[in-house]
Each structure stands twice: as C-alpha cells, then as structure tokens.
Design a protein around this motif. Structure first.
Motif, PDB file in Angstrom:
ATOM      1  N   LYS A 186       2.145   1.744  -3.487  1.00  0.00           N
ATOM      2  CA  LYS A 186       1.076   2.250  -4.359  1.00  0.00           C
ATOM      3  C   LYS A 186       0.860   3.737  -4.128  1.00  0.00           C
ATOM      4  N   HIS A 187       0.859   4.142  -2.851  1.00  0.00           N
ATOM      5  CA  HIS A 187       0.648   5.553  -2.514  1.00  0.00           C
ATOM      6  C   HIS A 187       1.796   6.411  -3.062  1.00  0.00           C
TER       7      HIS A 187
ATOM      8  N   GLU B 273       0.833  -1.214   0.000  1.00  0.00           N
ATOM      9  CA  GLU B 273       0.000   0.000   0.000  1.00  0.00           C
ATOM     10  C   GLU B 273       0.859   1.251   0.000  1.00  0.00           C
TER      11      GLU B 273
END
Length: 70
Positions: free
Chosen positions: A32-33, A29
């Motif tokens: 992805k951020h 995550e």
C-alpha cells in the motif's frame, strides 16, 4: 523489512535495488505504501507532461487539449 526511499531516478530500497525485484516480498502495508508513493510520482509526471504540452501548444498556436501529431 525493506525500507523504500525516493531517489532522483524513482523509488529504490535502501540497498539500491529497483522495486520490481522486491514487490513479491512486500506485505500488505508495504505494498500500500509503495503504491501510494508510485501514484504520487505518476501524478507529478502527468502534471509535468501537461505543463510541457501547454507550453508547446501556446508556442505553436495549437489547442493543448487535442492530440499532438508530428
């Protein structure tokens, strides 16, 4: 977990380190951020380049869609 902030020089973590030093430690995550933020910054830079290129083309009577050569 590292907290990323967007500064005037780019993307930095809260400790002030550049992202390349920590990319290997990011989870899915977080990666992805970071990718989303970097893609947004890339789009902004590309828009700035297009704006400058169009201005130069207009000033010198060139097409902004070609390649500029010195």
């Amino acid at each position: 977990m590292t907290t990323w902030i967007e500064g005037t020089g780019g993307l930095f973590d809260t400790a002030g380190c550049e992202p390349a030093a920590h990319l290997g430690t990011l989870g899915g995550e977080g990666l992805k951020h970071s990718t989303k933020i970097l893609n947004g910054q890339l789009e902004e830079r590309e828009a700035e380049i297009r704006y400058i290129k169009h201005g130069l083309a207009a000033e010198f009577g060139l097409t902004p869609y070609g390649t500029f050569r010195p």
